[in-house]
Design an enzyme around this catalytic site. Structure first.
Site, short mmCIF file in Angstrom:
data_model
loop_
_atom_site.label_atom_id
_atom_site.label_comp_id
_atom_site.label_asym_id
_atom_site.label_seq_id
_atom_site.Cartn_x
_atom_site.Cartn_y
_atom_site.Cartn_z
CG ASN A 70 8.39 32.94 -20.58
OD1 ASN A 70 8.00 32.78 -21.73
ND2 ASN A 70 9.58 33.46 -20.28
CB ALA A 71 7.00 27.80 -22.41
CG ASN A 126 13.80 36.63 -29.34
OD1 ASN A 126 14.69 35.84 -29.08
ND2 ASN A 126 12.60 36.56 -28.78
CB CYS A 129 12.60 32.32 -28.23
SG CYS A 129 11.24 31.47 -27.44
CE LYS A 164 16.93 39.55 -24.11
NZ LYS A 164 15.72 40.17 -23.58
CG ASN A 191 15.70 35.38 -24.43
OD1 ASN A 191 14.91 35.25 -23.48
ND2 ASN A 191 15.28 35.63 -25.65
CB THR A 192 14.63 32.94 -20.37
OG1 THR A 192 14.23 32.44 -21.65
CG2 THR A 192 13.82 34.16 -20.01
N GLY A 264 13.01 43.33 -16.60
CA GLY A 264 11.76 42.67 -16.97
C GLY A 264 11.05 42.11 -15.76
C1 SIN Z 1 8.03 33.36 -25.39
O1 SIN Z 1 7.24 34.06 -26.02
O2 SIN Z 1 7.83 32.15 -25.22
C2 SIN Z 1 9.28 33.96 -24.81
C3 SIN Z 1 10.08 34.65 -25.82
C4 SIN Z 1 11.54 34.63 -25.54
O3 SIN Z 1 11.99 34.07 -24.52
O4 SIN Z 1 12.30 35.14 -26.35
#
Ligand code: SIN
Length: 306
Positions: A70-71, A126, A129, A164, A191-192, A264
């Site tokens: 995701n982005a 956060n 990201c 995070k 996180n991702t 998630g």
């Molecule tokens: C996003 O909104 O693009 C993802 C947020 C995240 O990975 O922290």
């Protein structure tokens, strides 16, 4: 013997250690409440900033083998909505953790302070990201910047601060150490993982933003390694996140050093029932192995390992 799945982390009493991860369904008070009613032990909101943000154009999400890329670009209505979200979600008596982001130390401090005033039980910073440059890359990949943000927030609020971290670095343990020294109450990891997917018909990246963040079972071993290594060097509670889908995944994270885990992408595969499935499976595991509580599992694999 009956084992206990209720637990405590950063002073929050959780009926179970399975927490809704930021960004998944946490987009309104109603959805947070639905997830809590489905059995989550706590819920984390979508990441909120000081101002509303539109985010990136579509496509913002693509399914990949064993995961999602995701982005989204941190789309959110701004912290102004948080009080209402917290009030709605609170009807379930489940702790509400506000995820916040910013572009600099003072943004994070202000955002965390607004989250505290809105009634959230804790804040999750956060700083990780992977594809919004000014938020994720420039702060989360710089150990000193993460430490400064953490210290500024700690100087401003009284409620617990969870940070995070991003796995998109060469030394997550070094960043975790500085985060703990700066006063964080807990670390959430990870996180991702930054990735890309290409459409071979039109010969260009599928996501409008180009690269995105990979979540889901594909990243579980990476997340688990990060928790294991951080636990071996850092002495504050850890929240595991990354690909937890089944109760045995959760057990692996506890054994690696996590005191609680976030869920998630698994909701896409298993529905909201995933929370009750995790609770049942972990309880049965504890009982079958004659453990009384989750705390007895935390970090056991690090102590037993090489
Ligand atoms: C996003 O909104 O693009 C993802 C947020 C995240 O990975 O922290």
């Amino acid at each position: 013997m009956s084992a206990k799945v209720a637990t405590e982390i950063v002073g929050l009493q959780l009926r179970n250690p399975f927490i809704l991860a930021a960004g998944i369904l946490g987009i309104s008070g109603q959805t947070l409440r639905r997830v809590a009613e489905a059995g989550a032990g706590a819920v984390v909101t979508k990441s909120l900033g000081l101002e509303p943000r539109i985010g990136f154009p579509n496509p913002t999400i693509v399914e990949t083998p064993c995961g999602l890329l995701n982005a989204m670009g941190l789309p959110n209505p701004g912290l102004g909505v948080l009080r209402e979200e917290v009030e709605e979600a609170r009807k379930t008596n489940v702790p509400v953790i506000a995820s916040v982001y910013g572009c600099c130390e003072s943004d994070y401090a202000e955002a965390a302070s607004l989250a505290e005033k809105a009634g959230a039980d804790a804040v999750e910073l956060n700083v990780s990201c992977p594809h919004v440059k000014e938020v994720g890359k420039q702060i989360g990949q710089d150990p000193d910047a993460v430490a400064s943000v953490t210290a500024s927030v700690k100087g401003r609020v009284k409620f617990p601060v969870i940070v995070k971290l991003t796995p998109n670095v060469t030394d997550i343990v070094g960043i975790a150490k500085k985060t703990a020294e700066a006063g964080a109450d807990a670390i959430a990891a990870i996180n991702t993982v930054s990735g890309i997917s290409i459409d071979i018909d039109v010969q260009r990246p599928i996501l409008a933003a180009g690269a995105g963040g990979l979540s889901g079972p594909a990243i579980k071993p990476i997340a688990l390694r990060c928790i294991y290594e951080i636990h071996s060097e850092v002495d504050i509670p850890l929240v595991g996140c990354g690909g937890i889908t089944t109760w045995s995944d959760a057990v692996e994270f506890f054994l690696a050093g996590a005191s609680a885990v976030q869920v998630g992408t698994a909701i896409m595969y298993r529905g909201l029932e995933v929370f009750s499935e995790l609770e049942k499976g972990v309880k049965e595991y504890l009982e079958s192995k004659r453990f009384e509580s989750i705390s007895q599992l935390v970090g056991l694999a690090c102590r037993n390992g090489s």
